[in-house]
Write a protein that holds these residues in place. Sequence first.
Motif, PDB file in Angstrom:
ATOM      1  N   ILE A  43       0.840  -1.202   0.000  1.00  0.00           N
ATOM      2  CA  ILE A  43       0.000   0.000   0.000  1.00  0.00           C
ATOM      3  C   ILE A  43       0.876   1.253   0.000  1.00  0.00           C
ATOM      4  CG2 ILE A  43      -1.703   1.315   1.314  1.00  0.00           C
ATOM      5  CD1 ILE A  43      -2.716  -1.480   2.367  1.00  0.00           C
ATOM      6  N   VAL A  87      -5.618   3.580  -3.181  1.00  0.00           N
ATOM      7  CA  VAL A  87      -5.687   2.130  -2.977  1.00  0.00           C
ATOM      8  C   VAL A  87      -6.922   1.748  -2.178  1.00  0.00           C
ATOM      9  CG1 VAL A  87      -4.490   0.126  -1.979  1.00  0.00           C
ATOM     10  CG2 VAL A  87      -3.153   1.998  -2.981  1.00  0.00           C
ATOM     11  N   VAL A 139      -8.459  -2.025  -0.492  1.00  0.00           N
ATOM     12  CA  VAL A 139      -8.084  -3.412  -0.224  1.00  0.00           C
ATOM     13  C   VAL A 139      -9.332  -4.281  -0.137  1.00  0.00           C
ATOM     14  CG1 VAL A 139      -6.944  -4.990   1.391  1.00  0.00           C
ATOM     15  CG2 VAL A 139      -5.959  -2.721   0.935  1.00  0.00           C
ATOM     16  N   THR A 197      -5.171   3.558   3.931  1.00  0.00           N
ATOM     17  CA  THR A 197      -5.839   3.798   2.644  1.00  0.00           C
ATOM     18  C   THR A 197      -6.905   4.889   2.730  1.00  0.00           C
ATOM     19  OG1 THR A 197      -7.548   2.119   3.050  1.00  0.00           O
ATOM     20  CG2 THR A 197      -5.514   1.396   1.919  1.00  0.00           C
TER      21      THR A 197
END
Length: 171
Positions: free
Chosen positions: A27, A37, A39, A58
Amino acid sequence: MTEQARKPFLYVVVCAAGVAAGVGELIALARTRGWDVGVVATPLATGFLDTAAIEEQTGRPLRSAWRAPGDPRPFPDPDAVTVAPATFNTVNKWAAGISDTLALGTLCEAYGQGVPISVLPCVSEALTAHPAYGESVERLRGMGVRFGDHAFGGPAERGFRWEQALDLLAG
């Protein structure tokens, strides 16, 4: 006032392998290279991850389950997807078109969206010897999926090359 340009968005799909706990390194590398980003983890991978740390890093929720109808989409469409680490189970199910988790559904859809996809497998040598695995890798390569080096667990996990996931997407 002008609208700020959107950064490219990377989906990071994380599977249940010991090295998954280090996904924060990927990341951080992705953000340094200009990506936003999000996830997506397999349900079993969530047990390997520090969800709060990932969400802080993030700025987005870690996803592992389907959203309810009518709920807003927490991520924009991906500009690229990486699967790191990718397990035997995920590689085989993905190649077969099985979409029984959010992670697998994300991978199956990403192919249909035509976005670049990279994979860093973390599969034991014994499992890579299974004929289904080799066939699955070849099928995914035929679909344009870019595979990085295999990590086989144990000491290899300490040298997991997270940056390779991004390098594969770049070229």
